[in-house]
Design an enzyme around this catalytic site. Structure first.
Site, mmCIF file in Angstrom:
data_model
loop_
_atom_site.group_PDB
_atom_site.id
_atom_site.type_symbol
_atom_site.label_atom_id
_atom_site.label_comp_id
_atom_site.label_asym_id
_atom_site.label_seq_id
_atom_site.Cartn_x
_atom_site.Cartn_y
_atom_site.Cartn_z
ATOM 1 N N THR A 266 0.802 -1.226 0.000
ATOM 2 C CA THR A 266 0.000 0.000 0.000
ATOM 3 C C THR A 266 0.834 1.274 0.000
ATOM 4 O O THR A 266 0.295 2.371 -0.134
ATOM 5 C CB THR A 266 -0.947 0.027 1.213
ATOM 6 O OG1 THR A 266 -0.178 -0.051 2.415
ATOM 7 C CG2 THR A 266 -1.941 -1.124 1.161
ATOM 8 N N ILE B 188 14.055 -5.247 -1.711
ATOM 9 C CA ILE B 188 14.456 -4.084 -2.508
ATOM 10 C C ILE B 188 15.089 -2.999 -1.641
ATOM 11 O O ILE B 188 15.965 -2.259 -2.082
ATOM 12 C CB ILE B 188 13.225 -3.501 -3.235
ATOM 13 C CG1 ILE B 188 12.569 -4.554 -4.135
ATOM 14 C CG2 ILE B 188 13.605 -2.259 -4.037
ATOM 15 C CD1 ILE B 188 13.461 -5.087 -5.227
ATOM 16 N N THR B 189 14.668 -2.910 -0.394
ATOM 17 C CA THR B 189 15.038 -1.797 0.490
ATOM 18 C C THR B 189 16.545 -1.605 0.596
ATOM 19 O O THR B 189 17.297 -2.575 0.774
ATOM 20 C CB THR B 189 14.478 -2.038 1.902
ATOM 21 O OG1 THR B 189 13.096 -2.362 1.803
ATOM 22 C CG2 THR B 189 14.661 -0.814 2.773
ATOM 23 N N TYR C 269 21.177 -3.095 -16.136
ATOM 24 C CA TYR C 269 20.383 -2.522 -17.223
ATOM 25 C C TYR C 269 21.281 -2.174 -18.413
ATOM 26 O O TYR C 269 20.924 -2.415 -19.573
ATOM 27 C CB TYR C 269 19.652 -1.249 -16.769
ATOM 28 C CG TYR C 269 19.059 -1.293 -15.387
ATOM 29 C CD1 TYR C 269 18.596 -2.482 -14.830
ATOM 30 C CD2 TYR C 269 18.949 -0.135 -14.620
ATOM 31 C CE1 TYR C 269 18.053 -2.507 -13.549
ATOM 32 C CE2 TYR C 269 18.405 -0.149 -13.348
ATOM 33 C CZ TYR C 269 17.974 -1.345 -12.809
ATOM 34 O OH TYR C 269 17.447 -1.378 -11.551
ATOM 35 N N GLU D 55 32.076 -5.881 -8.627
ATOM 36 C CA GLU D 55 32.612 -4.606 -8.162
ATOM 37 C C GLU D 55 33.803 -4.866 -7.266
ATOM 38 O O GLU D 55 34.020 -5.985 -6.799
ATOM 39 C CB GLU D 55 31.542 -3.829 -7.370
ATOM 40 C CG GLU D 55 30.341 -3.415 -8.173
ATOM 41 C CD GLU D 55 29.284 -2.726 -7.316
ATOM 42 O OE1 GLU D 55 29.457 -2.698 -6.075
ATOM 43 O OE2 GLU D 55 28.305 -2.218 -7.872
ATOM 44 N N HIS E 34 27.026 2.624 -2.716
ATOM 45 C CA HIS E 34 26.476 1.735 -1.706
ATOM 46 C C HIS E 34 27.580 1.065 -0.901
ATOM 47 O O HIS E 34 28.729 0.963 -1.308
ATOM 48 C CB HIS E 34 25.530 0.708 -2.329
ATOM 49 C CG HIS E 34 26.042 0.044 -3.559
ATOM 50 N ND1 HIS E 34 27.140 -0.780 -3.565
ATOM 51 C CD2 HIS E 34 25.595 0.094 -4.838
ATOM 52 C CE1 HIS E 34 27.325 -1.229 -4.798
ATOM 53 N NE2 HIS E 34 26.410 -0.716 -5.576
#
Length: 692
Positions: free
Chosen positions: A420, A499-500, A562, A612, A651
């Site tokens: 939601t 995903i967080t 991507y 990486e 990150h």
């Protein structure tokens, strides 16, 4: 967030860990300083790098009249390239014995390590194998009684000191846990003649994610330790690292940013910075980014390299148009856009009035334009040439057999945790549009509602009474995301995709400990998720770069996934499975787990690994491939090869530790038969050769 000694001790003191008296003195205060403690005093330069004692960063005062001159001497000193913004002044401490004590988060061992040494001081790790005792600590319980006893006996303290030592260690662990620390080091821990344990020196590193979630920790951050532009970038939510070149770099996504930095450096166009816009390149961020680069006299030209995945290139172009205010850029800007809304974005930029604005069709075209802009006085920055290792022979066959399978497909029923919320609704809709079978959602206290035609439940346990669930996807804020992972694990969901980003490392370590022995496969956190082209997606990956085919793509970076998928698709090479394993230091499913699943995946004929700097994921994979005789060709690309040692780039997982092993990483992969590509340009061609 690395704390200096003074702030480390303030944090220790707030956690009931004994530290010496001490006061901070700043330039201009030295003439009026009058501490209320006896001589001798020790003046200690407050910097973030180690080795200050050998560099003259600690001075002794036996006469108060000497204080101003010696303080000014420290303020004027530069230690390992760092200026001294302030000093800490402490009284001398009587010492009966010096020890070493620390609690640290170990990325390699996926746990907290309790380390104690019979001798403290510099180079404690070189004082012999018998000096250190290292024990693994479980979260959230902390050191077990037997571990406390083992540490106590190792240090050889008198029996009557046991209660004090146990209390000291408990306070240190609580400090670590309550403040999200990655490191709490006391070197030396001293025993005084009157039998007190005191943290004579301290070094603390706080998880950046924890600091972001707890603004009250900002009191321990000294902005003086960072350059003005680094503080400015941080205030704007940008990831920024200063580098020694002249090409300003602005990219979206840490993986693509590192790959672009490497491309510039290897092309003799050295980057002057690493700047990751992230996924929110709004006008305010764009204004800050341009202000940083326009204001840096070292920057002679700017390269903006964007791949629109979730981020719209059109929105970035509009933000850039607004940031420039309709005027020509102050410095030459070369823009390359690809992916989502790229044509619309480029059209906006072409219509702007700007002689200093150059459009590039691809990254190589951008490099060619930048080469024409090269200033005559540009100082070269040496970088070794990238390794280009062609696909080697397959590993020798073994009798290894795997029962693991990748069973996600068009029929997989998906549950959305946090359905939601804004992100949950957006990506549920996009998954549905791609054909994903979303059967249920969970948001506590919202049970009984319906979102996008999907029934909402209060808990996974409730949803399972009505639906078979093959996978869950988590769109839950960082404070609650680790618990959402635990809920999926406790309910036996076969796959859960988190995903967080921004989850604290302690919480994920505890969640992974809870998941030990569970059938749940955790993907992430901080992952773009999973896509099986043409069948389903469980994540936030854009769909336009992907098409069905024979190549699996496993990656530590969303933007690189991507970018490479788009290059493969343009070359007519489709993908069978694409999985982002996540960019955080602690993740669930890794490269080895995925290789084990696709050994028997007939649709996959080759695998691409997008890695990486930092960590051992790629080396572990190479060892697995050789040990088990994995017989499908592996093509690889590693981003961040030219990163400065010890700097975090984007990150949390992307860090090359001092003296790091990027060369070893690449050579290890080459020895395992991987094709190691020198650039993104080479990946599609190497894959085409592997499929022949």
């Amino acid at each position: 967030m690395l704390l200096d000694e003074h702030n480390s001790k303030l944090l220790f003191a707030a956690s009931a860990i004994p530290v010496p008296q001490g006061a901070a003195v700043f330039p201009g205060e030295e003439d009026d300083f009058a501490p209320g403690y006896p001589l001798p005093w020790f003046l200690k330069a407050q910097i973030l790098s180690g080795g200050r004692g050998k560099a003259g960063g600690i001075l002794r005062i036996d006469d108060p009249a000497d204080f101003p001159a010696k303080a000014r001497k420290l303020f004027s000193r530069e230690i390992k390239g760092e200026s001294v913004p302030f000093i800490r002044v402490e009284p001398g401490e009587d010492i009966a014995h010096e020890f070493y004590l620390s609690l640290s988060v170990s990325r390699r061992q996926r746990c907290i390590l309790l380390t104690c040494g019979r001798q403290g001081g510099v180079e404690v790790e070189k004082q012999g194998a018998e000096n250190l005792l290292i024990q693994k600590i479980r979260l959230p319980e902390g050191p077990a009684p037997h571990q406390i006893r083992a540490a106590f006996f190792h240090l050889g303290l008198d029996r009557e000191r046991f209660r004090d030592f146990a209390g000291f260690l408990d306070a240190l662990f609580r400090c670590l846990l309550d403040n999200g620390l990655l490191l709490a080091e006391i070197n030396p821990l001293v025993l005084t003649p009157d039998n007190r344990l005191v943290a004579l020196d301290g070094k603390v590193e706080m998880d950046d994610n924890f600091a972001d979630l707890h603004p009250e920790t900002e009191v321990y951050r000294r902005r003086e330790h960072a350059a003005p532009e680094e503080n400015m970038a941080r205030d704007a939510g940008l990831s920024f690292v200063r580098l020694p070149g002249w090409v300003g770099l602005m990219v979206n996504g840490a993986g693509l940013a590192m790959a672009t930095m490497d491309l510039l450096n290897f092309s003799g166009l050295p980057a002057s910075n690493f700047l990751d816009l992230g996924g929110a390149a709004d006008q305010k961020r764009m204004e800050t980014a341009l202000e940083l680069l326009f204001g840096d006299t070292r920057v002679k030209a700017i390269f903006i390299n964007l791949f629109g995945g979730i981020l719209s290139c059109e929105k970035v172009a509009l933000a850039m148009q607004g940031a420039l205010g309709g005027t020509s850029p102050k410095k030459p800007i070369v823009v390359r856009m690809s992916g989502k809304d790229a044509e619309a974005g480029l059209k906006i930029l072409r219509e702007m009035d700007g002689n200093n604005l150059h459009m590039a069709a691809d990254m190589q075209a951008a490099i060619a334009i930048l080469d024409t802009i090269r200033p005559a006085d540009a100082a070269p920055v040496d970088h070794p040439a990238p390794l280009d290792i062609p696909l080697g022979p397959r590993p020798a066959p073994t009798d290894w057999r795997s029962d693991a399978h990748f069973l996600i497909g068009a029929d997989t029923p998906i549950l959305v945790q946090g359905i939601t919320g804004r992100e949950g609704q957006l990506h549920t809709r996009l998954m549905q549009e791609y054909g994903a079978r979303v059967v249920a959602g969970v948001t506590p206290f919202k049970g009984g509602q319906e979102t996008l035609g999907v029934p909402v439940y209060n808990s996974i346990a409730e949803a399972k009474r009505h639906h078979d669930i093959g996978a869950s996807i988590i769109f839950v804020p960082p404070r609650m995301a680790a618990d959402a992972v635990a809920e999926a694990v406790d309910n036996g969901i076969p796959w859960t995709v988190c995903i967080t980003e921004g989850i604290t490392q302690h919480e994920m370590l505890a969640a992974f400990e809870r998941a030990e022995g569970s059938p749940t496969r955790i993907v992430g956190p901080n992952t773009p998720g999973i896509i099986v082209p043409g069948k389903t997606k469980i994540g936030i990956m854009p769909t336009m770069p992907f098409m069905p085919g024979p190549v699996a793509v496993f990656s530590r970076s969303g933007t690189l996934t991507y970018e490479v998928a788009d290059r493969l698709t343009r070359a007519g090479i489709g993908q069978s499975i694409c999985v982002g394993i996540g960019g955080d230091p602690f993740i669930g499913v890794d490269f080895v787990d995925l290789f084990e699943m696709i050994r028997n995946h007939d649709q996959t004929r080759a695998v691409i690994i997008l890695g990486e700097i930092g960590g051992q994921a790629e080396e572990n994979l190479a060892e697995y491939v050789v040990r088990t005789g994995f017989d499908k060709p592996v093509i690889s690309f590693i981003a961040g090869q030219t990163a400065p040692a010890g700097k975090r780039l984007g990150h949390a997982g992307a860090i090359l530790e001092a003296g790091g092993g990027i060369q070893d990483k690449l050579e290890t992969m080459g020895r395992a038969g991987f094709a190691v590509c020198p650039s993104l340009e080479a990946v599609a061609e190497a894959t085409k050769k592997a499929l022949k």
